[in-house]
Design an enzyme around this catalytic site. Structure first.
Site, mmCIF file in Angstrom:
data_model
loop_
_atom_site.group_PDB
_atom_site.id
_atom_site.type_symbol
_atom_site.label_atom_id
_atom_site.label_comp_id
_atom_site.label_asym_id
_atom_site.label_seq_id
_atom_site.Cartn_x
_atom_site.Cartn_y
_atom_site.Cartn_z
ATOM 1 N N GLY A 111 0.836 -1.229 -0.151
ATOM 2 C CA GLY A 111 -0.058 -0.015 0.178
ATOM 3 C C GLY A 111 0.908 1.292 0.080
ATOM 4 O O GLY A 111 1.890 1.256 0.257
ATOM 5 N N PRO A 112 0.243 2.356 -0.218
ATOM 6 C CA PRO A 112 0.811 3.555 -0.291
ATOM 7 C C PRO A 112 1.530 3.927 0.938
ATOM 8 O O PRO A 112 1.259 3.413 1.950
ATOM 9 C CB PRO A 112 0.015 4.600 -0.443
ATOM 10 C CG PRO A 112 -1.317 3.986 -0.713
ATOM 11 C CD PRO A 112 -1.318 2.551 -0.316
ATOM 12 N N THR A 115 0.428 4.523 5.364
ATOM 13 C CA THR A 115 -0.946 3.997 5.599
ATOM 14 C C THR A 115 -0.999 3.050 6.789
ATOM 15 O O THR A 115 -2.056 2.641 7.283
ATOM 16 C CB THR A 115 -1.393 3.391 4.310
ATOM 17 O OG1 THR A 115 -0.489 2.520 3.891
ATOM 18 C CG2 THR A 115 -1.973 4.340 3.515
ATOM 19 N N THR A 118 3.540 -0.168 9.115
ATOM 20 C CA THR A 118 4.570 -0.663 10.192
ATOM 21 C C THR A 118 3.522 -0.791 11.416
ATOM 22 O O THR A 118 4.067 -1.865 12.437
ATOM 23 C CB THR A 118 5.730 0.647 10.439
ATOM 24 O OG1 THR A 118 6.140 0.906 9.203
ATOM 25 C CG2 THR A 118 6.758 0.119 11.364
ATOM 26 N N HIS A 337 -3.681 31.911 -14.203
ATOM 27 C CA HIS A 337 -3.377 30.584 -14.282
ATOM 28 C C HIS A 337 -4.314 29.863 -13.235
ATOM 29 O O HIS A 337 -5.164 28.934 -14.016
ATOM 30 C CB HIS A 337 -2.048 30.176 -13.779
ATOM 31 C CG HIS A 337 -1.807 28.819 -13.953
ATOM 32 N ND1 HIS A 337 -0.801 28.271 -14.858
ATOM 33 C CD2 HIS A 337 -1.952 27.705 -12.988
ATOM 34 C CE1 HIS A 337 -0.756 26.833 -14.494
ATOM 35 N NE2 HIS A 337 -1.454 26.655 -13.325
ATOM 36 N N GLU A 338 -4.664 30.520 -12.048
ATOM 37 C CA GLU A 338 -5.244 29.655 -11.167
ATOM 38 C C GLU A 338 -7.053 30.040 -11.600
ATOM 39 O O GLU A 338 -7.544 28.974 -11.271
ATOM 40 C CB GLU A 338 -5.378 30.412 -9.749
ATOM 41 C CG GLU A 338 -3.920 30.054 -9.197
ATOM 42 C CD GLU A 338 -3.279 28.560 -9.213
ATOM 43 O OE1 GLU A 338 -4.049 27.790 -9.166
ATOM 44 O OE2 GLU A 338 -2.223 28.230 -9.433
ATOM 45 N N HIS A 341 -8.042 27.032 -13.797
ATOM 46 C CA HIS A 341 -8.311 25.786 -13.153
ATOM 47 C C HIS A 341 -9.695 25.887 -12.513
ATOM 48 O O HIS A 341 -10.536 25.201 -12.594
ATOM 49 C CB HIS A 341 -7.283 25.718 -11.957
ATOM 50 C CG HIS A 341 -5.979 25.229 -12.323
ATOM 51 N ND1 HIS A 341 -5.625 24.264 -13.340
ATOM 52 C CD2 HIS A 341 -4.851 25.562 -12.009
ATOM 53 C CE1 HIS A 341 -4.371 23.903 -13.451
ATOM 54 N NE2 HIS A 341 -3.882 24.835 -12.666
ATOM 55 N N ASP A 412 0.641 20.340 -13.060
ATOM 56 C CA ASP A 412 -0.550 20.207 -13.885
ATOM 57 C C ASP A 412 -0.128 18.944 -14.889
ATOM 58 O O ASP A 412 -1.206 18.088 -15.035
ATOM 59 C CB ASP A 412 -1.281 21.411 -14.561
ATOM 60 C CG ASP A 412 -1.245 22.549 -13.523
ATOM 61 O OD1 ASP A 412 -1.385 22.322 -12.172
ATOM 62 O OD2 ASP A 412 -1.262 23.596 -13.886
HETATM 63 P P1 ATP Z 1 5.938 3.672 4.719
HETATM 64 O O1 ATP Z 1 5.481 2.623 3.766
HETATM 65 O O2 ATP Z 1 6.264 5.088 4.356
HETATM 66 O O3 ATP Z 1 6.973 2.943 5.658
HETATM 67 P P2 ATP Z 1 4.006 2.781 6.652
HETATM 68 O O4 ATP Z 1 2.559 2.455 5.815
HETATM 69 O O5 ATP Z 1 4.567 1.681 7.393
HETATM 70 O O6 ATP Z 1 4.715 3.821 5.646
HETATM 71 P P3 ATP Z 1 3.647 3.745 9.340
HETATM 72 O O7 ATP Z 1 5.211 3.836 9.725
HETATM 73 O O8 ATP Z 1 3.033 2.657 9.970
HETATM 74 O O9 ATP Z 1 3.243 3.938 7.939
HETATM 75 O O10 ATP Z 1 2.856 4.986 9.756
HETATM 76 C C1 ATP Z 1 3.495 6.378 9.885
HETATM 77 C C2 ATP Z 1 2.503 7.211 11.209
HETATM 78 O O11 ATP Z 1 1.469 7.715 10.609
HETATM 79 C C3 ATP Z 1 2.253 6.378 12.426
HETATM 80 O O12 ATP Z 1 3.481 6.459 13.419
HETATM 81 C C4 ATP Z 1 1.025 7.072 12.788
HETATM 82 O O13 ATP Z 1 1.308 8.264 13.468
HETATM 83 C C5 ATP Z 1 0.573 7.351 11.525
HETATM 84 N N1 ATP Z 1 -0.435 6.297 10.923
HETATM 85 C C6 ATP Z 1 -0.789 5.866 9.726
HETATM 86 N N2 ATP Z 1 -1.653 4.930 9.414
HETATM 87 C C7 ATP Z 1 -2.448 5.188 10.579
HETATM 88 C C8 ATP Z 1 -3.472 4.558 11.111
HETATM 89 N N3 ATP Z 1 -4.074 3.755 10.311
HETATM 90 N N4 ATP Z 1 -3.918 4.853 12.415
HETATM 91 C C9 ATP Z 1 -3.262 5.593 13.203
HETATM 92 N N5 ATP Z 1 -2.409 6.415 12.766
HETATM 93 C C10 ATP Z 1 -1.759 5.935 11.594
#
Ligand code: ATP
Length: 500
Positions: A111-112, A115, A118, A337-338, A341, A412
């Protein structure tokens, strides 16, 4: 080994040598022997192989508190559910062994960034009462051949020894950015990464269900398609869990979690902030709460108000306000420009403009804020085309009033090109349903050009027909630096410029 052994040795050895020389002992052979041992130790340390003292700093970095529970992670209900189901393999190991099921060795979180991948891995360690050992793919990349492989061995050793020390039955090893070491192996050229990846595969193959401690690997990436198939085959990382950007409900939940230690004003409405922060990741939402608290502190207040939260959304989205002074001519160009949009946005999605602003923020000299959108998971061809037209509106507007474009449109165009890519991948262009890898670059460029030229033409025509609205909007923008969506729509109505 005592903590300050290195420092003690550095101090003691020279003193010993001086003393021996003083009493007449020939110290040259001793010096040579010390040098030799020193270099050997240094080399071993570089290869990450020595257990004594080597890498203790790294070890400390890898370990982290594991108090985090799934309840402390906002949104991500599906990911949490899937992960918990997978983790039952670790908990119900007796049943698993009796039924002869092979152990689950690896879970891949995709995932991005930001999110919560970790966080999920840490919560998994808590849920299964395991030791958590965290690391990142980039830690295994070194110039010296074999160093990365050595570190992988060290990582597994570390997990086993910590589990034994803490009397735990299992250990979870988390590797963030697995794509750095697990990328596709192409061609015959051997790279240092290949050895690291091979070592990881070997360690994974050596995990058995009867082993104690039981080891589970959780890896995270935002580029799953880059991973070598050897990593993804059954018996390795064969559980894949998607960790998506949170939806509105998830965003609200995350905001609430991060608001727990912050004093919120009674009228602050996190639901509204969740609506406005469409497309934000968990990490960005955490930042929104944090920045809002900083704004409240700057205002000398004890509570965070709604306006602080709105201001911090802008900041996280577009960067801090800067006091860059631009010339009147430049300001005019930015305004034109703005407005391009904003007019396009109002034409294709009436009521969507929230504010047009001329104040510089981050890298942008001006920006248009849109009203929160409805959560959407499917996009039609016409929706995507309209999105491109909004992005092209700025450049088209500059062409109409200045006869040419400026560097202000690069972002853009990037956005427009990304949308075209999505359209091509989804079979929404005249290329039809194709595998993009099988289409030549020339063909892709041609199609790209055709789509963008056509949309640019349509955008210019629509803007030309609304020339009259520019004059009054420009006046307000140059004077006030902002133009609200309401003011803007009033001008539209006055000039009867909305589409029939
Ligand atoms: P990366 O891919 O960049 O390593 P990641 O997906 O592992 O990122 P995390 O390191 O888990 O992201 O999240 C970073 C911080 O964002 C966390 O310490 C927390 O503060 C916040 N965070 C992210 N997702 C959540 C969530 N679902 N609920 C609560 N806090 C979140």
């Amino acid at each position: 080994m005592p903590r300050y052994l290195k420092e003690i040795l550095i101090g003691f050895v020279p003193v010993l040598f001086i003393f021996l020389a003083f009493i007449g002992v020939n110290i040259i052979p001793l010096l040579l022997a010390t040098l030799l041992i020193g270099s050997l130790l240094f080399l071993a340390n570089m290869r990450g192989g020595l257990a004594v003292g080597a890498g203790t700093d790294r070890k400390r970095k890898k370990t982290s508190p594991q108090k985090l529970t799934f309840e402390q992670i906002g949104g991500q209900d599906n990911a949490k559910q899937e992960l918990m189901e997978a983790l039952d393999f670790l908990i119900k190991h007796e049943e698993i062994r009796e039924l002869g099921i092979r152990p689950l060795k690896g879970i891949l979180l995709t995932g991005p960034p930001g999110t919560g991948k970790t966080l999920l891995a840490k919560a998994a360690a808590h849920y299964t009462d395991s030791v958590f050992v965290g690391s990142s793919g980039s830690e295994f990349v070194e110039m010296y051949v074999g160093v990365g492989a050595g570190r992988i061995r060290e990582l597994f050793r570390d997990a086993r020894s910590r589990a034994a020390k803490e009397n735990k039955q299992s250990a979870i090893i988390f590797i963030d950015e697995i794509d750095v070491i697990g990328g596709k192996r192409e061609g015959g050229q051997q790279r240092e990464y290949d050895q690291t990846l091979n070592q990881l595969l070997t360690e994974m193959d050596g995990i058995y269900s009867s082993d104690s401690p039981r080891i589970l690997l959780i890896a995270a990436t935002n580029r799953k398609e880059m991973l070598d198939s050897a990593l993804l085959r059954p018996g390795r990382f064969d559980r894949h869990i998607q960790v998506d950007l949170p939806d509105k409900k998830g965003r609200k939940h995350i905001l609430e979690l991060h608001a727990k230690n912050k004093p919120l004003h009674d009228e602050a409405d996190l639901g509204k902030i969740a609506e406005e922060s469409y497309g934000f990741s968990g990490a960005q939402l955490e930042s929104v709460m944090n920045e809002a608290a900083i704004y409240a502190m700057r205002d000398g207040l004890k509570e965070i108000e709604q306006r602080h939260l709105s201001m911090s959304i802008d900041k996280v989205m577009m960067g801090e306000r800067t006091d860059r002074e631009s010339t009147l001519e430049e300001k005019k160009r930015v305004a034109i420009h703005e407005l391009g949009h904003a007019i396009m946005a109002e034409l294709v999605r009436p009521g969507s403009v929230k504010q047009v602003a001329l104040s510089p923020r981050g890298k942008a000299l001006g920006y248009v804020r849109h009203n929160p959108q409805e959560e959407q998971y499917l996009y039609t061809k016409s929706f995507l085309e309209e999105q491109i037209m909004i992005a092209l509106g700025g450049a088209a507007s500059e062409e109409i009033f200045y006869g040419g474009r400026s560097t202000g449109s690069s972002n853009d165009f990037e956005q427009a090109l990304n949308i075209v890519q999505t359209m091509m991948r989804s079979g929404l262009t005249s290329l039809g349903i194709v595998d993009l890898d099988m289409v030549t670059k020339v063909e892709l460029m041609k199609e790209n050009h055709l789509i963008l030229e056509d949309l640019m033409k349509r955008t210019r025509t629509m803007l030309e027909e609304r020339r009259t609205i520019y004059e009054q909007s420009l006046d307000i923008l140059l004077k006030e630096e902002t133009l609200s969506g309401e003011q803007f729509r009033c001008l539209f109505r006055e000039h009867s410029l909305l589409p029939a």
